[in-house]
Write an enzyme that holds these catalytic residues in place. Structure first.
Site, PDB file in Angstrom:
ATOM      1  CG  ASP A 137      13.125  23.982  52.383  1.00 14.58           C
ATOM      2  OD1 ASP A 137      12.743  24.872  52.266  1.00 14.58           O
ATOM      3  OD2 ASP A 137      14.337  23.755  51.785  1.00 14.58           O
ATOM      4  CG  HIS A 139      13.442  28.185  51.714  1.00 16.42           C
ATOM      5  ND1 HIS A 139      14.001  27.519  50.774  1.00 16.42           N
ATOM      6  CD2 HIS A 139      12.244  29.253  51.140  1.00 16.42           C
ATOM      7  CE1 HIS A 139      13.419  27.725  49.641  1.00 16.42           C
ATOM      8  NE2 HIS A 139      12.684  28.848  49.891  1.00 16.42           N
ATOM      9  CD  GLU A 144      17.132  26.133  51.678  1.00 18.19           C
ATOM     10  OE1 GLU A 144      15.855  26.041  52.382  1.00 18.19           O
ATOM     11  OE2 GLU A 144      17.296  26.032  50.367  1.00 18.19           O
TER      12      GLU A 144
HETATM   13  P1  PGA Z   1       7.663  30.239  45.042  1.00 20.11           P
HETATM   14  O1  PGA Z   1       9.104  30.194  46.191  1.00 20.11           O
HETATM   15  O2  PGA Z   1       6.968  31.554  45.203  1.00 20.11           O
HETATM   16  O3  PGA Z   1       8.239  30.345  43.844  1.00 20.11           O
HETATM   17  O4  PGA Z   1       7.110  29.076  45.313  1.00 20.11           O
HETATM   18  C1  PGA Z   1       8.826  30.400  47.478  1.00 20.11           C
HETATM   19  C2  PGA Z   1       9.894  30.591  48.077  1.00 20.11           C
HETATM   20  O5  PGA Z   1      10.732  29.570  47.957  1.00 20.11           O
HETATM   21  O6  PGA Z   1      10.296  31.021  49.225  1.00 20.11           O
END
Ligand code: PGA
Length: 259
Positions: A137, A139, A144
């Protein structure tokens, strides 16, 4: 932004490890900003291997986490402190001392106070090089969509998308915490240099927005377009929605010929 496009997640990790090793080679007391999640795992493996070979050490350095879940005990396997201790702390890892790994306190009786305390500590230490992942998304940290670009470390709610993405680490989605304490976008932007790593198709849209989209709180990572020293390290899948890939490859090669 300098965009490095690589064939595999291992090559992404190698490029990131090289930059971090160079920083600590130059200044062993540097401050590393550390991310959690699956993306940095191959990078942390390379850093451990480099420590074991004697070509890298966090023994004199410090590390600051980006974020922590609210309400998970520190010895919970999905707490970010637990994760980072397991990846980095000790002589069998990267030499990082436990007291030099700092993480926000997601169990503080007063979370707002804990956020201010952590933000002050990050600012006082000054992060030299920050590792970031990116959420599907958009972030960074747990900032967020709709998060202020000027935000400091704060408590915030996780989106349904983030809880869904992270459910794979928990027995069920109901166990994924609903809140986090995270460095703010303003805090992250003070790092001297930023390495943003993204791998896999489910990051392609967020990477496209971050690099080529308009700067907007809808996609928090777009704030990085305003940072002077960002390296976006992506595999082909995460790069698959980018338009100007030929130019990015040319620019990456040109930059690395001249340093
Ligand atoms: P992920 O998470 O490396 O497990 O994909 C990345 C994030 O949410 O910043």
């Amino acid at each position: 932004m300098l965009v490095g496009i690589f064939n595999s997640e291992d090559e992404v990790a190698q490029a990131a490890a090289k930059k971090i090793i160079d920083v600590f080679d130059f200044q062993p007391e540097s401050v590393l900003g550390v991310a959690t999640g699956s993306t940095p795992l191959p990078l942390y493996r390379l850093l451990r291997e480099a420590y074991q070979k004697g070509t890298f050490s966090l023994k004199e350095g410090q590390a600051f986490a980006l974020d922590e879940y609210v309400g998970l005990p520190v010895d919970h396997k999905q707490s970010y402190r637990y994760f980072l201790v397991n990846e980095l702390v000790g002589d069998d890892k990267t030499g990082l001392l436990d007291e030099n790994l700092r993480t926000p306190d997601g169990n503080a009786p007063d979370l707002a106070d804990a956020a201010i305390y952590y933000d002050d500590a990050v600012a006082a230490a000054g992060v030299d090089i920050q590792i970031l992942g990116i959420g599907s998304d958009g972030h960074i940290g747990f900032n967020e969509p709709s998060c202020s670009f000027a935000s400091r470390t704060h408590v915030g709610a996780l989106t349904a998308q983030t809880r869904q993405d992270n459910a794979r680490f928990f027995a069920s989605i109901d166990e994924v915490p609903t809140q986090s304490i995270t460095q703010g976008l303003g805090t992250i932007m003070e790092a001297g240099a930023i390495l943003l790593l993204a791998t896999g198709k489910n990051k392609a849209k967020a990477v496209k927005q971050m690099v080529e989209g308009p700067v907007s709180a809808r996609w928090p990572a777009t704030i990085l377009q305003h940072h002077p020293q960002v390296f976006v390290l992506v595999d082909k899948d995460a790069a698959s929605e980018l338009e100007l890939t030929d130019y990015y490859r040319q620019n990456w090669d040109s930059y690395h010929r001249h340093i």
